[in-house]
Design a protein around this motif. Structure first.
Motif, short mmCIF file in Angstrom:
data_model
loop_
_atom_site.label_atom_id
_atom_site.label_comp_id
_atom_site.label_asym_id
_atom_site.label_seq_id
_atom_site.Cartn_x
_atom_site.Cartn_y
_atom_site.Cartn_z
N ILE A 125 -3.87 3.22 1.51
CA ILE A 125 -2.49 2.74 1.48
C ILE A 125 -2.35 1.46 2.31
CG2 ILE A 125 -0.11 3.29 2.11
CD1 ILE A 125 -0.80 6.24 1.50
N LEU A 126 -3.04 1.40 3.45
CA LEU A 126 -3.01 0.18 4.26
C LEU A 126 -3.53 -1.01 3.45
CD1 LEU A 126 -4.33 1.53 7.70
CD2 LEU A 126 -1.98 0.88 7.14
N ARG A 127 -4.61 -0.78 2.70
CA ARG A 127 -5.18 -1.87 1.91
C ARG A 127 -4.25 -2.24 0.75
NH1 ARG A 127 -9.88 1.33 2.60
NH2 ARG A 127 -9.69 2.07 0.46
N GLU A 128 -3.76 -1.24 0.03
CA GLU A 128 -2.94 -1.53 -1.16
C GLU A 128 -1.64 -2.23 -0.79
OE1 GLU A 128 -1.14 0.54 -5.20
OE2 GLU A 128 -2.43 1.70 -3.88
N THR A 129 -1.05 -1.87 0.33
CA THR A 129 0.22 -2.49 0.73
C THR A 129 0.00 -3.81 1.47
OG1 THR A 129 0.25 -1.24 2.81
CG2 THR A 129 1.39 -0.27 0.91
N GLY A 130 -1.26 -4.11 1.81
CA GLY A 130 -1.55 -5.34 2.55
C GLY A 130 -0.97 -5.34 3.96
N ALA A 131 -0.93 -4.18 4.59
CA ALA A 131 -0.30 -4.06 5.92
C ALA A 131 -0.97 -4.98 6.94
CB ALA A 131 -0.37 -2.62 6.39
N LYS A 132 -0.13 -5.71 7.71
CA LYS A 132 -0.63 -6.58 8.78
C LYS A 132 -0.44 -5.94 10.16
CE LYS A 132 0.23 -10.98 8.72
NZ LYS A 132 0.94 -12.31 8.59
N VAL A 133 0.56 -5.04 10.27
CA VAL A 133 0.83 -4.34 11.52
C VAL A 133 0.94 -2.85 11.22
CG1 VAL A 133 2.51 -3.99 13.38
CG2 VAL A 133 2.01 -6.30 12.58
N LEU A 134 0.40 -2.04 12.11
CA LEU A 134 0.50 -0.59 12.01
C LEU A 134 1.21 -0.05 13.24
CD1 LEU A 134 -0.20 2.23 10.81
CD2 LEU A 134 -2.39 2.08 12.04
N ARG A 189 -12.88 1.52 16.53
CA ARG A 189 -13.98 0.71 16.02
C ARG A 189 -13.43 -0.27 14.99
NH1 ARG A 189 -18.21 5.26 14.38
NH2 ARG A 189 -16.26 6.38 13.96
N HIS A 190 -12.46 -1.05 15.43
CA HIS A 190 -11.83 -2.05 14.56
C HIS A 190 -11.45 -3.25 15.42
CE1 HIS A 190 -7.92 -0.92 16.29
NE2 HIS A 190 -8.29 0.33 16.14
N ASN A 191 -10.97 -4.31 14.79
CA ASN A 191 -10.71 -5.56 15.50
C ASN A 191 -9.22 -5.83 15.73
OD1 ASN A 191 -13.49 -6.27 15.64
ND2 ASN A 191 -13.40 -6.95 13.49
N ALA A 192 -8.35 -4.89 15.35
CA ALA A 192 -6.92 -5.12 15.53
C ALA A 192 -6.53 -5.06 17.01
CB ALA A 192 -6.13 -4.07 14.74
N ARG A 193 -5.56 -5.90 17.38
CA ARG A 193 -5.03 -5.85 18.75
C ARG A 193 -4.26 -4.55 18.93
NH1 ARG A 193 -1.15 -10.26 20.46
NH2 ARG A 193 -0.53 -10.29 18.25
N ILE A 194 -4.39 -3.90 20.08
CA ILE A 194 -3.66 -2.67 20.38
C ILE A 194 -2.61 -2.98 21.43
CG2 ILE A 194 -3.79 -0.31 21.24
CD1 ILE A 194 -6.62 -0.17 20.15
N LEU A 195 -1.34 -2.73 21.10
CA LEU A 195 -0.22 -3.01 21.99
C LEU A 195 0.61 -1.74 22.17
CD1 LEU A 195 0.89 -6.29 20.17
CD2 LEU A 195 -0.46 -6.17 22.27
N ARG A 196 1.31 -1.65 23.29
CA ARG A 196 2.17 -0.50 23.56
C ARG A 196 3.59 -0.80 23.08
NH1 ARG A 196 -0.81 2.60 27.32
NH2 ARG A 196 -2.89 2.55 26.35
#
Length: 629
Positions: A125-134, A189-196
């Motif tokens: 679903i993340l890929r199909e919707t093209g999500a940039k932020v989770l 194990r990914h490259n996304a920034r993690i924010l609170r």
């Protein structure tokens, strides 16, 4: 809000003016801002982490809700989200989920995701919707949402940032001290920034930092409720959300009402029908526990929660009603006016039991993700035809049609004639319902009416009756299960020649998955081996077949396909006869026939003296009809 009792009332509302001429907001932000201006200090959203009626709760007024949504939208814009960018929301119910869901629709496109899906489906679903932020959970005891999110992100490289919501803030001493010691370790194990989430929100302004846009556009992607396979993703416009909210306000709710909604916000019933109705009307909604009805103690405390919050409307589904009827009404629920039920057919006996226990009528409705949601409802002030899903809403056109595969209308059915239910309304995004363009092929009858895949009929009073499904899907407690997933798993066994999976009737869940199997010539195996084999290949527990039977030969069509109606007849007879035998009732289903008006109907014969009222109570717990032969 005026009286809504019959087709004449519906037509009178519809005849006031065309939908396009109504004075309604264009965007969700405009809708929210208007309601906050009208009812600034009234309660809007309440969330209880625990189900105890005395537990601490967090309530936002409409002013606070608007400020929170503005901060969320500003935060997302600061992370690079524009109108055409997607924010995935993978959260249980909580205040942050409300703000993230609406904030994402103001800033860009929201894509709520079912936290019960497995990591592979979430990634899809993340890929199909093209999500940039989770937006998702920080690791927390007794939930694996954070772990699944981290795993999903490994194969969804388009996600650039992750906003983590920490549920710890809802805890009191001593849990607030203990939980950090129990917090699971997650190794991303990914490259996304993690924010609170909390820290980032605190930096934002309470007013919107950007122009809202003032135009209709896609604001949400909702995946179909499937728990297996790869769900389809439907596109929702602002205008569809506004229409659903307008219906709730015009026909049901005012700012004086309080709703309790223990349904998940990733689903259109809660996010669109309830969310739209309260944003339109200024009503107050209570969300009990992150898991809603699934939360610990919710059913045991439900009536006391109604008393605490002076609830006027219950939002529910048949599975929840069945569980509630196993508990005594042990509180003052005199404020309660109506229970609104959807997602699956409502058994007659369950309707009657709830009315006897509460002196409150259930209003049954019908909707689907592909139509933004609402299609029809039994009129709140009029006749409730038990088993029907009522009258089409104002500005919704329901046709019963026969179509070919490409959507060409071959025939429009007459009164009480069964065909495919097809819908045209402001909630239908014609031609572009699904993100994947190929999935829109043949989806619209004559390019106008959305083909729902449900079979039904319309009676002389205009009430819609669902009699079956044209599309092959199992609906367990409102969740769609693709039978092909079960069939493919069983077909992988060396001894299996054919497999057919269907939904067998169930008094609690509406349907449960079951499977019938034909073995290859000379092969031998047993049900236990087949069940173990299939379970190891089906990711979601909800789709594990609850019953498997080996038949000498499966019923087939002339071209050799498994004939599902034949299997459904076998399942109805088996389940109904088991229920009758369990209660020692001298009656038996001797055949199941296809009725032109009612679909599959079980025919019973007496096997001695029998209490016919007891038979009615027994089989009335199921949604499918029956008659004496």
């Amino acid at each position: 809000m005026g009286r809504y009792a019959n087709r004449a009332d519906r037509d009178a509302i519809q005849d006031e003016m065309p939908w396009r001429d109504r004075d309604v907001p264009v965007t969700i932000h405009q809708l929210l801002a208007r309601t906050a201006a009208d009812f600034p200090e009234r309660n809007a959203f309440t969330f209880q982490f625990f189900s105890d009626p005395g537990a601490r709760a967090e309530t936002l007024t409409w002013t606070e809700t608007l400020a929170g949504v503005n901060r969320a939208a500003n935060l997302l814009r600061s992370l690079g989200i524009g109108e055409d960018d997607t924010v995935a929301v993978l959260l249980p119910n909580c205040t942050e989920c409300v703000l993230a869901l609406f904030g994402a629709q103001v800033a860009g496109i929201a894509a709520p995701i079912n936290p019960m899906l497995d990591a592979e489906q979430i990634a899809g679903i993340l890929r199909e919707t093209g999500a940039k932020v989770l937006v998702t959970l920080r690791a927390f005891p007794k939930t694996d949402v954070a772990q699944k999110a981290a795993e999903a992100l490994r194969t969804a490289p388009g996600v650039e940032a992750v906003l983590e919501v920490d549920l710890h803030r809802y805890l009191d001493f001593p849990k607030s001290w203990i939980v950090p010691l129990m917090r699971p370790k997650v190794h991303p194990r990914h490259n996304a920034r993690i924010l609170r989430w909390a820290g980032e929100m605190a930096r934002q302004n309470d007013t919107l930092d950007f122009d809202d846009g003032n135009r209709d556009r896609v604001s949400a992607y909702f995946h179909t409720g499937g728990t297996t396979g790869m769900p389809k993703v439907a596109q929702h416009l602002y205008s569809g959300f506004i229409y659903n909210g307008w219906l709730g306000h015009r026909l049901l709710f005012t700012e004086q009402d309080t709703l309790i909604c223990p349904l998940p916000l990733f689903h259109v019933f809660a996010a669109v029908v309830v969310g739209g109705a309260v944003l339109s009307s200024g009503a107050h909604v209570v969300l009990p526990t992150p898991q809603g009805y699934r939360g610990a103690g919710v059913f045991d405390n439900f009536w006391k929660l109604l008393e605490r919050w002076k609830v006027t409307f219950v939002i529910t589904v048949p599975t929840a009603l069945s569980a509630l009827m196993q508990r005594p009404v042990n509180a003052d629920i005199s404020s309660l006016q109506v229970a609104f039920s959807g997602s699956a057919p409502l058994p007659v006996e369950l309707f009657n039991r709830f009315q006897r226990a509460t002196d409150v009528t259930i209003v049954e409705g019908y909707g689907l993700t592909e139509a933004t949601c609402l299609v029809s409802v039994n009129p709140p002030d009029g006749e409730k035809k038990i088993g029907s899903v009522g009258l089409a809403f104002p500005h919704t056109d329901v046709r019963i049609l026969e179509c070919d595969d490409d959507g060409t209308v071959l025939k429009e059915m007459g009164l009480d004639e069964i065909g495919e239910i097809c819908v045209s309304s402001p909630g239908v995004y014609v031609g572009q319902t699904y993100i994947a363009e190929e999935k829109n092929a043949g989806l619209f009858a004559d390019g106008k009416w959305l083909r729902t895949g449900d079979l039904g009929r319309i009676d002389s009073d205009g009430y819609l009756w669902i009699t079956g499904r044209a599309k092959d899907v199992i609906i367990r407690g409102g969740h769609n299960i693709d039978p092909a997933v079960i069939e493919d798993a069983l077909a992988g066994h060396d001894m299996v020649a054919f497999a057919g999976a269907i939904g067998q009737p169930d008094a609690f869940a509406g349907e449960l998955p079951c499977a019938y199997v034909e073995l290859v010539d000379g092969a031998t195996t047993d049900v236990a081996e087949l069940r173990a084999f299939a379970s190891g290949r089906i990711h979601e527990r909800a789709a594990h077949p609850k019953y498997i039977e080996i038949l000498p030969e499966l019923p087939k069509t002339a071209v050799g396909k498994v004939f599902k109606p034949g299997l459904r007849k076998l399942a109805i007879a088996r389940v109904y006869n088991a229920a009758l035998a369990k209660r020692k009732l001298a009656a038996e289903v001797v055949e199941v026939v296809e009725d032109k008006r009612r679909g599959l109907v079980a025919k019973l014969e007496r096997r001695g003296e029998v209490d016919e009222d007891a038979v009615q109570r027994c089989l009335g717990e199921f949604a499918r009809p029956w008659d004496w032969k």
